[in-house]
Scaffold this motif. Sequence first.
Motif, PDB file in Angstrom:
ATOM      1  N   SER A 114       0.743  -1.057   0.236  1.00  0.00           N
ATOM      2  CA  SER A 114      -0.097   0.034   0.013  1.00  0.00           C
ATOM      3  C   SER A 114       0.716   1.322   0.114  1.00  0.00           C
ATOM      4  O   SER A 114       2.097   0.995   0.472  1.00  0.00           O
ATOM      5  CB  SER A 114      -0.971  -0.043   1.295  1.00  0.00           C
ATOM      6  OG  SER A 114      -0.170  -0.103   2.435  1.00  0.00           O
ATOM      7  N   CYS A 115       0.401   2.313  -0.474  1.00  0.00           N
ATOM      8  CA  CYS A 115       1.072   3.607  -0.559  1.00  0.00           C
ATOM      9  C   CYS A 115       0.274   4.895  -0.486  1.00  0.00           C
ATOM     10  O   CYS A 115      -0.983   4.720  -1.074  1.00  0.00           O
ATOM     11  CB  CYS A 115       1.670   3.653  -1.763  1.00  0.00           C
ATOM     12  SG  CYS A 115       2.623   5.219  -2.227  1.00  0.00           S
ATOM     13  N   VAL A 116       0.359   5.699   0.489  1.00  0.00           N
ATOM     14  CA  VAL A 116      -0.212   7.026   0.335  1.00  0.00           C
ATOM     15  C   VAL A 116       0.829   8.124   0.230  1.00  0.00           C
ATOM     16  O   VAL A 116       1.509   8.438   0.809  1.00  0.00           O
ATOM     17  CB  VAL A 116      -0.823   7.233   1.835  1.00  0.00           C
ATOM     18  CG1 VAL A 116      -1.811   8.652   1.963  1.00  0.00           C
ATOM     19  CG2 VAL A 116      -1.992   6.213   2.225  1.00  0.00           C
ATOM     20  N   LEU A 122       7.956  19.623   2.860  1.00  0.00           N
ATOM     21  CA  LEU A 122       8.289  18.954   4.007  1.00  0.00           C
ATOM     22  C   LEU A 122       7.172  17.867   4.363  1.00  0.00           C
ATOM     23  O   LEU A 122       6.064  18.194   4.213  1.00  0.00           O
ATOM     24  CB  LEU A 122       8.518  20.071   5.243  1.00  0.00           C
ATOM     25  CG  LEU A 122       9.018  19.308   6.384  1.00  0.00           C
ATOM     26  CD1 LEU A 122      10.784  19.134   6.440  1.00  0.00           C
ATOM     27  CD2 LEU A 122       9.075  20.451   7.728  1.00  0.00           C
ATOM     28  N   VAL A 123       7.773  16.515   4.496  1.00  0.00           N
ATOM     29  CA  VAL A 123       6.800  15.442   4.413  1.00  0.00           C
ATOM     30  C   VAL A 123       7.408  14.713   5.720  1.00  0.00           C
ATOM     31  O   VAL A 123       8.682  14.207   5.678  1.00  0.00           O
ATOM     32  CB  VAL A 123       6.615  15.041   2.961  1.00  0.00           C
ATOM     33  CG1 VAL A 123       5.938  13.594   2.997  1.00  0.00           C
ATOM     34  CG2 VAL A 123       6.159  15.813   2.171  1.00  0.00           C
ATOM     35  N   VAL A 124       6.391  14.159   6.268  1.00  0.00           N
ATOM     36  CA  VAL A 124       6.801  12.721   7.121  1.00  0.00           C
ATOM     37  C   VAL A 124       6.252  11.729   6.685  1.00  0.00           C
ATOM     38  O   VAL A 124       5.361  11.506   5.925  1.00  0.00           O
ATOM     39  CB  VAL A 124       6.173  13.172   8.600  1.00  0.00           C
ATOM     40  CG1 VAL A 124       6.695  14.296   9.138  1.00  0.00           C
ATOM     41  CG2 VAL A 124       4.725  13.153   8.618  1.00  0.00           C
ATOM     42  N   ALA A 125       7.164  10.533   6.640  1.00  0.00           N
ATOM     43  CA  ALA A 125       6.987   9.354   6.114  1.00  0.00           C
ATOM     44  C   ALA A 125       7.126   8.094   6.868  1.00  0.00           C
ATOM     45  O   ALA A 125       8.039   8.182   7.919  1.00  0.00           O
ATOM     46  CB  ALA A 125       7.864   9.152   4.953  1.00  0.00           C
ATOM     47  N   THR A 126       6.453   7.161   6.713  1.00  0.00           N
ATOM     48  CA  THR A 126       6.641   5.962   7.472  1.00  0.00           C
ATOM     49  C   THR A 126       6.665   5.018   6.337  1.00  0.00           C
ATOM     50  O   THR A 126       5.838   4.657   5.539  1.00  0.00           O
ATOM     51  CB  THR A 126       5.499   5.337   8.239  1.00  0.00           C
ATOM     52  OG1 THR A 126       5.097   6.513   9.336  1.00  0.00           O
ATOM     53  CG2 THR A 126       5.687   4.134   8.886  1.00  0.00           C
ATOM     54  N   ASN A 127       7.947   4.142   6.408  1.00  0.00           N
ATOM     55  CA  ASN A 127       8.135   3.132   5.347  1.00  0.00           C
ATOM     56  C   ASN A 127       8.058   1.836   6.140  1.00  0.00           C
ATOM     57  O   ASN A 127       8.983   1.643   6.974  1.00  0.00           O
ATOM     58  CB  ASN A 127       9.298   3.293   4.508  1.00  0.00           C
ATOM     59  CG  ASN A 127       9.280   4.612   3.705  1.00  0.00           C
ATOM     60  OD1 ASN A 127       8.153   4.880   3.108  1.00  0.00           O
ATOM     61  ND2 ASN A 127      10.573   5.567   3.629  1.00  0.00           N
ATOM     62  N   VAL A 128       7.229   0.841   5.710  1.00  0.00           N
ATOM     63  CA  VAL A 128       7.199  -0.581   6.420  1.00  0.00           C
ATOM     64  C   VAL A 128       8.035  -1.510   5.382  1.00  0.00           C
ATOM     65  O   VAL A 128       7.592  -1.580   4.317  1.00  0.00           O
ATOM     66  CB  VAL A 128       5.888  -0.943   6.686  1.00  0.00           C
ATOM     67  CG1 VAL A 128       5.645  -2.472   7.443  1.00  0.00           C
ATOM     68  CG2 VAL A 128       5.138   0.034   7.573  1.00  0.00           C
ATOM     69  N   TRP A 170       6.919  -2.777   1.748  1.00  0.00           N
ATOM     70  CA  TRP A 170       5.374  -3.331   2.097  1.00  0.00           C
ATOM     71  C   TRP A 170       4.500  -2.157   1.947  1.00  0.00           C
ATOM     72  O   TRP A 170       3.421  -2.367   1.603  1.00  0.00           O
ATOM     73  CB  TRP A 170       5.484  -4.008   3.502  1.00  0.00           C
ATOM     74  CG  TRP A 170       4.366  -4.946   3.645  1.00  0.00           C
ATOM     75  CD1 TRP A 170       3.259  -5.005   2.728  1.00  0.00           C
ATOM     76  CD2 TRP A 170       4.199  -5.848   5.020  1.00  0.00           C
ATOM     77  NE1 TRP A 170       2.331  -5.945   3.331  1.00  0.00           N
ATOM     78  CE2 TRP A 170       3.079  -6.532   4.350  1.00  0.00           C
ATOM     79  CE3 TRP A 170       4.989  -6.010   5.870  1.00  0.00           C
ATOM     80  CZ2 TRP A 170       2.551  -7.404   5.433  1.00  0.00           C
ATOM     81  CZ3 TRP A 170       4.449  -7.222   6.752  1.00  0.00           C
ATOM     82  CH2 TRP A 170       3.239  -7.653   6.687  1.00  0.00           C
ATOM     83  N   SER A 171       4.891  -1.105   2.802  1.00  0.00           N
ATOM     84  CA  SER A 171       4.010   0.167   2.743  1.00  0.00           C
ATOM     85  C   SER A 171       4.840   1.236   2.874  1.00  0.00           C
ATOM     86  O   SER A 171       5.824   1.345   3.390  1.00  0.00           O
ATOM     87  CB  SER A 171       2.861  -0.012   4.042  1.00  0.00           C
ATOM     88  OG  SER A 171       2.075   1.133   3.917  1.00  0.00           O
ATOM     89  N   HIS A 172       4.147   2.512   2.253  1.00  0.00           N
ATOM     90  CA  HIS A 172       4.708   3.862   2.404  1.00  0.00           C
ATOM     91  C   HIS A 172       3.663   4.555   2.532  1.00  0.00           C
ATOM     92  O   HIS A 172       2.419   4.593   1.971  1.00  0.00           O
ATOM     93  CB  HIS A 172       5.464   4.103   0.846  1.00  0.00           C
ATOM     94  CG  HIS A 172       5.927   5.447   0.886  1.00  0.00           C
ATOM     95  ND1 HIS A 172       6.923   6.115   1.520  1.00  0.00           N
ATOM     96  CD2 HIS A 172       5.237   6.603   0.318  1.00  0.00           C
ATOM     97  CE1 HIS A 172       7.101   7.230   1.279  1.00  0.00           C
ATOM     98  NE2 HIS A 172       6.025   7.658   0.448  1.00  0.00           N
ATOM     99  N   HIS A 173       3.939   5.613   3.664  1.00  0.00           N
ATOM    100  CA  HIS A 173       2.630   6.543   3.768  1.00  0.00           C
ATOM    101  C   HIS A 173       3.331   7.794   4.167  1.00  0.00           C
ATOM    102  O   HIS A 173       4.361   7.917   4.787  1.00  0.00           O
ATOM    103  CB  HIS A 173       1.869   6.127   5.066  1.00  0.00           C
ATOM    104  CG  HIS A 173       0.640   6.868   5.456  1.00  0.00           C
ATOM    105  ND1 HIS A 173      -0.487   6.358   5.505  1.00  0.00           N
ATOM    106  CD2 HIS A 173       0.709   8.540   5.601  1.00  0.00           C
ATOM    107  CE1 HIS A 173      -1.310   7.536   5.761  1.00  0.00           C
ATOM    108  NE2 HIS A 173      -0.664   8.626   5.754  1.00  0.00           N
ATOM    109  N   ALA A 174       3.117   8.884   3.429  1.00  0.00           N
ATOM    110  CA  ALA A 174       3.793  10.176   3.288  1.00  0.00           C
ATOM    111  C   ALA A 174       2.637  11.194   3.569  1.00  0.00           C
ATOM    112  O   ALA A 174       1.678  11.286   2.949  1.00  0.00           O
ATOM    113  CB  ALA A 174       4.408  10.378   2.326  1.00  0.00           C
TER     114      ALA A 174
END
Length: 167
Positions: free
Chosen positions: A56-58, A129-135, A146-150
Amino acid sequence: MSAPHTDVEHVEAANTAFYEALERGDFEEVASLWLTPGDLGVDESYHDPADTGVVSCVHPGWPVLTGRGEVLRSYALIMANTDYIQFFLTDTHVSVTGDTAVVTCTENILSGGPAPEAGEELGPLVGQLVVATNVFRRTPSGWKLWSHHASPVLAEEEEGEDDGTPA
């Protein structure tokens, strides 16, 4: 299983490879860094890839994208419409538990569009400026996304600026 510090180093390397591939506009490399059902040992001819290890990706301002096809199409679209992009990652933190890793970071993004007139190298540069979580998930061929959410970081306004109150 490898040592925890080695896992963290390998996840950091995979995370860096992802952003470097985006900067180069290397779609094949970006695609190779995303999890596939085959990475999980699933025979795609007998299982619907959408049911197994769904990626998944946002992207900032976008709805959630699920499935490898949708996610990779989004990166192809972004790369096709971005002449220049550079990521300066800060506040990076890596956490590894078993075969799953989470990377949180701040993406300080500098991007540019097409040159406004012939002869110019690049259009105006824009910072974001973006905060991201990459799984990431451990696979036999290394750590895969597996997943990227920004999400965009909203800039704080100066007191009295654009809020209707006198300065």
